[in-house]
Design an enzyme around this catalytic site. Structure first.
Site, PDB file in Angstrom:
ATOM      1  N   ASN A  12      45.295  35.420  35.722  1.00 13.09           N
ATOM      2  CA  ASN A  12      45.205  36.664  36.486  1.00 13.09           C
ATOM      3  C   ASN A  12      46.071  37.731  35.824  1.00 13.09           C
ATOM      4  O   ASN A  12      47.292  37.648  35.859  1.00 13.09           O
ATOM      5  CB  ASN A  12      45.684  36.401  37.920  1.00 13.09           C
ATOM      6  CG  ASN A  12      45.734  37.662  38.773  1.00 13.09           C
ATOM      7  OD1 ASN A  12      45.307  38.733  38.346  1.00 13.09           O
ATOM      8  ND2 ASN A  12      46.258  37.537  39.975  1.00 13.09           N
ATOM      9  N   HIS A  30      38.177  40.610  42.641  1.00 15.24           N
ATOM     10  CA  HIS A  30      39.468  40.262  42.047  1.00 15.24           C
ATOM     11  C   HIS A  30      39.592  38.742  41.923  1.00 15.24           C
ATOM     12  O   HIS A  30      39.190  38.003  42.818  1.00 15.24           O
ATOM     13  CB  HIS A  30      40.602  40.832  42.910  1.00 15.24           C
ATOM     14  CG  HIS A  30      41.955  40.422  42.428  1.00 15.24           C
ATOM     15  ND1 HIS A  30      42.403  40.768  41.180  1.00 15.24           N
ATOM     16  CD2 HIS A  30      42.936  39.671  42.996  1.00 15.24           C
ATOM     17  CE1 HIS A  30      43.619  40.255  41.013  1.00 15.24           C
ATOM     18  NE2 HIS A  30      43.956  39.586  42.091  1.00 15.24           N
ATOM     19  N   CYS A  46      47.989  43.927  42.327  1.00 16.37           N
ATOM     20  CA  CYS A  46      46.875  43.757  41.379  1.00 16.37           C
ATOM     21  C   CYS A  46      45.843  44.880  41.400  1.00 16.37           C
ATOM     22  O   CYS A  46      44.827  44.788  40.709  1.00 16.37           O
ATOM     23  CB  CYS A  46      46.177  42.426  41.616  1.00 16.37           C
ATOM     24  SG  CYS A  46      47.226  41.005  41.306  1.00 16.37           S
ATOM     25  N   GLU A  88      52.267  46.505  37.560  1.00 15.17           N
ATOM     26  CA  GLU A  88      53.435  46.059  38.326  1.00 15.17           C
ATOM     27  C   GLU A  88      54.482  45.490  37.368  1.00 15.17           C
ATOM     28  O   GLU A  88      55.445  44.891  37.781  1.00 15.17           O
ATOM     29  CB  GLU A  88      53.037  45.103  39.438  1.00 15.17           C
ATOM     30  CG  GLU A  88      52.352  43.835  38.997  1.00 15.17           C
ATOM     31  CD  GLU A  88      53.300  42.633  38.972  1.00 15.17           C
ATOM     32  OE1 GLU A  88      53.636  42.165  40.045  1.00 15.17           O
ATOM     33  OE2 GLU A  88      53.668  42.201  37.866  1.00 15.17           O
TER      34      GLU A  88
END
Ligand SMILES: [Zn+2]
Lengths: 340, 129
Positions: A263, A231, A107, A76
């Site tokens: 992250n 995640h 993500c 992204e």
């Protein structure tokens, strides 16, 4: 869906630099810290492309450089809005008869790449492909996301199972809805999110739905797996979703990295997979479930077949021991947060 | 930088593609058309080894305009493990670890970019290992 693809090589790249969340809190609130201790920060001359190159180089070497026919890069934070990293990497690695393209789903772009290439391999369309997730995630200064939005890349070289592979991917399920938990409009530098909305209706609902769908399709249950990777937007969520689904701390712990790395968005679960493959043994089963805001979750069943055959390979957690902490001023300069 | 010149040389910059004389085996980077050792014009492309050793280095506190924002930058002469001498920037280098004899490995980093709307120039830099 049933899949029949093999992981022939894997690699992860985490930049050398870290910023502590205490340092971020010092600037904006005077005291305190974020949910994680630190996050990884790309240097001034790094971006999603250079990190994708680093992770893919490790994976390609481990796989002994097979003829790659597809490079899909989930991200992204593409360096070009228009012009795929897949094309730049095809030239850098010298594979020009190729499908080279980028994918975006917050993500989960990286696991989409794994799923699509596995599909092409299962159907026999291609023999070998390279799936990458890479991001230099940006959090708006002073926003909660600034504590965790980090940099990193993960890559896997996929091919047809032949008994000598590192692992087999046997199944995958995706669950997707239109959930406005996090987005970024064109030309905006930072994403927008709906705060607490990112928990229940987004993260937990999607991961739990895709894992439960996979259990229904395959008949597997949590105790069939040696490891589970969820995640990791912060240190708490993956542990909480694991508990709700019936996984134990022992199954989760080897893949948990958010506390020290933050992250890395599209790279998140692929970097965690690298850490788990480093410690897993032949015969082990791994459940991997990604989450992408917007929102969706890809869940995979991965069966470990053999240890990598690469004398130069350094396990991820070994490499993570060496890092350099930077202050908020350096971070601001490197990550384009200073107006000129 | 000029986008078309960069495009022509992209294999040199990202893959360290040089040349090798088919007759005497001499290797060159940047590539040559005629072998300087034996005069042969039978030259093929050859990818250089990506590991080497620092032979000499310097710190630029006022680098050329394209690299101005990145000061200070470290430039080093690297003796690649196939014997070829290459000039390159050091990536992620802390001043205390930059030494003559330090082992390095080539990676790819952003060299520079033509502002917000232009081309991003990627190329090799060396990381200390
Ligand atoms: Zn010659």
């Amino acid at each position: 869906m049933r899949l029949n693809s093999a992981i022939l090589g894997y690699g992860a790249y985490v930049p050398k630099y870290r910023i502590s969340t205490e340092e971020i809190a010092r600037i904006w609130f005077g005291e305190g810290s974020g949910p994680n201790r630190m996050k990884a920060v790309a240097s001034y001359d790094e971006d999603a492309l250079t990190m994708a190159y680093e992770a893919a180089s490790i994976a390609l070497k481990m796989a002994k450089y097979p003829e790659i026919e597809a490079i899909l890069v989930g991200s992204e934070s593409k360096p070009y809005a228009v012009k795929p990293m897949g094309s730049i990497l095809s030239d850098i690695f010298g594979f020009n008869k190729i499908l080279g393209v980028d994918l975006e789903f917050a993500c989960k772009g990286g696991t989409e790449a794994v799923q699509m290439i596995s599909g092409m391999i299962t159907s026999g369309v291609i023999k070998h492909g390279l799936a990458i997730g890479s991001d230099t995630a940006q959090g708006r200064p002073a926003d909660d996301l600034e504590y965790t939005a980090a940099s990193g890349a993960g890559a896997v070289v996929l091919g047809q199972p032949n008994g000598n592979e590192i692992a087999k991917i046997t199944h995958s399920v995706t669950f997707v809805t239109d959930t406005p938990d996090f987005w970024r409009r064109p030309k905006e530098h930072y994403p927008t999110h709906l705060g607490r909305f990112t928990g229940e209706p987004a993260y937990f609902t999607h991961i739990m739905s895709s894992v439960k769908l996979l259990f229904e399709e395959t008949g597997y249950k949590p105790s069939d797996f040696n490891y589970a990777i969820f995640h990791q937007p912060n240190p708490k969520f993956p542990v909480e979703v694991g508990k709700r689904l019936g996984f134990t701390d022992e199954q989760l712990k080897p893949g948990l990295l958010n506390d020290e790395l933050g992250n890395s968005y599209s790279a998140n679960t692929l970097v965690a997979l690298n850490a788990v493959l480093d410690v897993s043994k032949p015969g082990d089963k791994i459940l991997l479930s990604s989450f992408g805001s917007g929102a969706g979750s890809d869940t995979f069943v991965i069966e470990v077949v053999s240890k990598p055959d690469d004398d130069d390979y350094i396990p991820l957690r070994e490499k993570l021991k060496k890092y350099v902490e930077i202050d908020y001023a350096t971070y601001s300069k490197w990550r384009n947060k200073i107006i000129r | 930088m000029i986008p078309i010149a960069y495009w022509r040389n992209r294999k040199l910059y990202t893959r360290l593609i040089g040349s090798r004389c088919k007759k005497c085996g001499a290797e060159y980077y940047p590539p040559v058309k005629v072998c300087k050792k034996c005069g042969s014009t039978e030259i093929e492309e050859k990818e250089m080894l990506k590991t080497g050793t620092i032979v000499s280095f310097t710190k630029l506190t006022e680098p050329p305009v394209d690299f101005k924002d990145y000061a200070p930058i470290y430039l080093a002469m690297i003796r690649l493990d196939n014997g070829i001498l290459v000039l390159g920037q050091l990536a992620d280098a802390e001043s205390e670890e930059i030494k003559i004899g330090a082992r390095v490995m080539a990676t790819i980093r952003k060299w520079t970019e033509d502002g917000q709307s232009g081309i991003i120039y990627y190329g090799y830099k060396f990381k200390i290992i």
